[in-house]
Design a protein around this motif. Structure first.
Motif, PDB file in Angstrom:
ATOM      1  N   PHE A   8       0.835  -1.188   0.000  1.00 19.41           N
ATOM      2  CA  PHE A   8       0.000   0.000   0.000  1.00 19.41           C
ATOM      3  C   PHE A   8       0.878   1.249   0.000  1.00 19.41           C
ATOM      4  CE2 PHE A   8      -3.004   3.114   1.463  1.00 19.41           C
ATOM      5  CZ  PHE A   8      -4.185   2.717   0.859  1.00 19.41           C
ATOM      6  N   LEU A   9       0.496   2.238  -0.847  1.00 19.13           N
ATOM      7  CA  LEU A   9       1.326   3.430  -1.017  1.00 19.13           C
ATOM      8  C   LEU A   9       0.729   4.626  -0.287  1.00 19.13           C
ATOM      9  CD1 LEU A   9       1.747   2.838  -4.836  1.00 19.13           C
ATOM     10  CD2 LEU A   9       3.367   2.222  -3.043  1.00 19.13           C
ATOM     11  N   GLY A 381      -3.412   3.000  -3.063  1.00 19.24           N
ATOM     12  CA  GLY A 381      -2.661   4.104  -2.482  1.00 19.24           C
ATOM     13  C   GLY A 381      -3.569   5.216  -2.017  1.00 19.24           C
ATOM     14  N   TYR A 382      -3.007   6.065  -1.193  1.00 25.29           N
ATOM     15  CA  TYR A 382      -3.776   7.126  -0.559  1.00 25.29           C
ATOM     16  C   TYR A 382      -2.964   8.410  -0.549  1.00 25.29           C
ATOM     17  CZ  TYR A 382      -6.267   9.710   3.054  1.00 25.29           C
ATOM     18  OH  TYR A 382      -6.966  10.678   3.741  1.00 25.29           O
ATOM     19  N   THR A 383      -3.577   9.508  -1.012  1.00 24.52           N
ATOM     20  CA  THR A 383      -2.913  10.807  -1.013  1.00 24.52           C
ATOM     21  C   THR A 383      -3.608  11.734  -0.033  1.00 24.52           C
ATOM     22  OG1 THR A 383      -2.678  10.472  -3.403  1.00 24.52           O
ATOM     23  CG2 THR A 383      -2.001  12.613  -2.519  1.00 24.52           C
ATOM     24  N   ALA A 384      -2.936  12.063   1.055  1.00 21.87           N
ATOM     25  CA  ALA A 384      -3.494  13.038   1.997  1.00 21.87           C
ATOM     26  C   ALA A 384      -3.310  14.419   1.376  1.00 21.87           C
ATOM     27  CB  ALA A 384      -2.766  12.955   3.331  1.00 21.87           C
ATOM     28  N   TRP A 385      -4.325  15.232   1.490  1.00 18.08           N
ATOM     29  CA  TRP A 385      -4.277  16.567   0.895  1.00 18.08           C
ATOM     30  C   TRP A 385      -4.523  17.587   1.985  1.00 18.08           C
ATOM     31  CZ3 TRP A 385      -3.285  16.554  -4.361  1.00 18.08           C
ATOM     32  CH2 TRP A 385      -3.147  17.831  -4.938  1.00 18.08           C
ATOM     33  N   SER A 386      -3.578  18.532   2.210  1.00 10.42           N
ATOM     34  CA  SER A 386      -2.403  18.666   1.394  1.00 10.42           C
ATOM     35  C   SER A 386      -1.167  18.689   2.277  1.00 10.42           C
ATOM     36  CB  SER A 386      -2.562  19.946   0.569  1.00 10.42           C
ATOM     37  OG  SER A 386      -1.919  21.043   1.093  1.00 10.42           O
TER      38      SER A 386
END
Ligand SMILES: *[C@@H]1O[C@H](CO)[C@@H](O)[C@H](O)[C@H]1NC(C)=O
Ligand SMILES: *[C@@H]1O[C@H](CO)[C@@H](O)[C@H](O)[C@H]1NC(C)=O
Ligand SMILES: *[C@@H]1O[C@H](CO)[C@@H](O)[C@H](O)[C@H]1NC(C)=O
Ligand SMILES: *[C@@H]1O[C@H](CO)[C@@H](O)[C@H](O)[C@H]1NC(C)=O
Ligand SMILES: *[C@@H]1O[C@H](CO)[C@@H](O)[C@H](O)[C@H]1NC(C)=O
Length: 479
Positions: A8-9, A381-386
């Protein structure tokens, strides 16, 4: 970054215009957002600097080091590379900035995830062509993309063509609350959407044909959406209205690209002025994404009045919308490409920060525990913003979305980790989360085989806490 089964990214994102500042430095050309803030915003001066990532790159890199992320999703400011948008000799200083940024990430083993277009169209292209209304911009965008692949593609393995085309078309050319600030004709909104889809497809084919064979990267487009639940939960008509609502926002772009190459039937039936794709165009557009990049955050909900809600109720249920994507588009691999909420503009010492922490926890618990484990959805994957507090579009500096606090008025603009940054760092380190500082019973781990240790009852408690906080009106959280 390679998508490896079971790995997991974890990442974090920014948009160039939100954080770079230095709007006229070192030969950068103006973008439509530069002009928009100077004509529409009273405190425009401060947007010229923002969190000044262009000058303070080292501080951003330290912030990324602190978090320990696997990838950093950022966008290239087109007019910093090509001041008029047209590809000629690049602006050397701008080129150097992105090369340094990418090299520094690679050196740290952080994968760059690069967005080509996050809303800051070179102003000249707006003035000469009318921006995305004009099909001519598609080829100019493709030239710029080609330059980026030639120049950065040896190190960048993950490309996003366009960030949230719905908001570009709807707010840029419909409500006018985003640059270029055109308020207007609904036909224009759909022409812009049409051109954005074609632009994306063209760049994708360009990359597949000329670069992918030896650069081996992956490409997608970030699509954003709200989610909606039927007013009367058992009512068939309400349920079908919810379907329509999501098709009007997400389906508008997702069905052509991730589905059969064409717009949803509902749009075609209801909107007589909707541009049509030819059969050849449908074939050309269909399947032009290597994964589904999904944005679920406040920009997709605020302001709520312009969303086609069809009398139904907005909802924050990420798990449900992931299920919808799975069912509609044949189980794609999904990257959560933007997620996170916000606090108001009070100090980072404020207790409001707790809200963010709670939110990050909820979002992760929800999509991972439920969506991955029970619904068998392939989220990788998961991108926390910001990453940083910065310029938040129509909200300017009045909301803060950063994991790191920035005092915009200060000289040094130190990146100060909020409790959410510490929390996310811990989540990444443990590949899941163990919030030792609060409820020890709330545990969930992203292990390689996605096994989890959390109970439903704990989930429900957290959701109740969130609802109470929101309902008590303590938070600048409105839908
Ligand atoms: C596109 O731009 C060209 C060149 O400026 C112009 O001649 C043409 O009218 C524009 N088309 C639209 C639809 O705006
Ligand atoms: C949707 O909101 C309305 C009020 O606007 C409320 O009466 C109704 O119970 C809500 N429906 C669901 C399923 O929560
Ligand atoms: C939701 O349904 C209730 C009745 O179940 C109705 O009174 C209300 O007006 C509806 N809300 C909307 C926004 O349609
Ligand atoms: C989490 O999921 C639950 C049920 O699946 C839902 O009620 C809740 O709104 C979700 N919360 C968020 C923040 O997505
Ligand atoms: C916060 O935003 C409000 C507008 O919503 C503004 O009046 C106020 O000056 C801002 N406060 C700070 C500390 O930036």
């Amino acid at each position: 970054m390679r998508i490896v089964a079971g790995l997991f990214l974890w990442g974090v994102g920014t948009g160039a215009f939100q954080v770079e500042g230095s709007w006229r430095k070192d030969g950068k050309g103006s973008s439509i957002w530069d002009r928009f803030v100077h004509t529409e915003f009273r405190d425009a001066d401060s947007t010229d600097v923002s969190s000044d990532s262009y000058t303070l790159l080292d501080k951003d890199l330290s912030a990324l080091d602190f978090l320990g992320v696997t990838f950093y999703q950022f966008s290239i400011s087109w007019s910093r590379l090509f001041p008029t948008g047209v590809v000629t000799a690049p602006n050397e200083k701008g080129l150097q900035y992105y090369n340094t940024l990418i090299d520094s990430l690679v050196h740290r083993n952080i994968d760059p995830v690069v967005t080509l277009y996050h809303w800051d169209l070179p102003l000249t292209l707006q003035e000469q062509y009318g921006g995305w209304k004009n099909e001519s911009v598609i080829d100019i965008f493709n030239d710029y993309a080609t330059f980026c692949f030639q120049t950065f593609g040896d190190r960048v393995k993950y490309w996003i063509t366009i960030h949230n085309p719905y908001l570009i078309a709807w707010h840029g050319y419909g409500t006018g609350i985003h640059a270029p600030g055109e308020k207007g004709k609904i036909t224009t909104v759909y022409t812009v959407g049409h051109n954005l889809i074609k632009a994306h497809a063209k760049v994708w084919h360009n990359y597949k044909k000329h670069f992918e064979p030896y650069q081996k990267g992956l490409m997608s487009i970030v699509l954003g959406s709200h989610w909606i639940e039927p007013n009367r939960s058992e009512d068939a008509l309400d349920i079908s209205k919810c379907q329509q609502s999501v098709e009007r926002v997400l389906g508008w772009f997702a069905k052509p690209i991730h589905g059969d190459g064409d717009y949803p039937e509902e749009l075609k039936n209801e909107l007589s002025f909707l541009p049509r794709f030819t059969e050849d165009e449908k074939k050309y557009i269909k399947g032009t994404a290597d994964f589904f990049a999904f944005s679920f955050g406040p920009n997709n909900f605020k302001p709520p009045n312009t969303l086609p809600k069809m009398g139904q109720n907005l909802s924050l249920n990420l798990r449900e919308v992931l299920n919808w994507i799975k069912l509609e588009y044949d189980s794609p691999r999904i990257l959560i490409a933007e997620n996170g909420w916000f606090t108001d503009n009070l100090s980072h010492k404020s207790s409001l920060v707790y809200f963010r922490v709670l939110n990050i926890r909820l979002m992760n618990v929800n999509f991972s525990y439920a969506a991955i484990k029970y619904d068998n959805i392939d989220v990788f994957g998961y991108t926390a913003w910001s990453l940083l507090d910065g310029f938040e579009w129509q909200h300017a500096y009045n909301i803060r979305r950063g994991l790191f606090y920035v005092d915009f008025k200060s000289e040094k603009k130190e990146r100060i980790p909020k409790s959410s940054a510490r929390y996310y760092k811990q989540i990444i380190r443990e590949n899941g989360f163990f919030p030792k500082e609060s409820t020890p019973s709330l545990q969930a781990q992203f292990s390689c085989d996605f096994s989890w240790g959390i109970t439903e009852s704990v989930l429900k408690v957290s959701i109740k806490v969130l609802k109470r906080l929101v309902l008590s009106g303590q938070f600048s959280f409105t839908l």
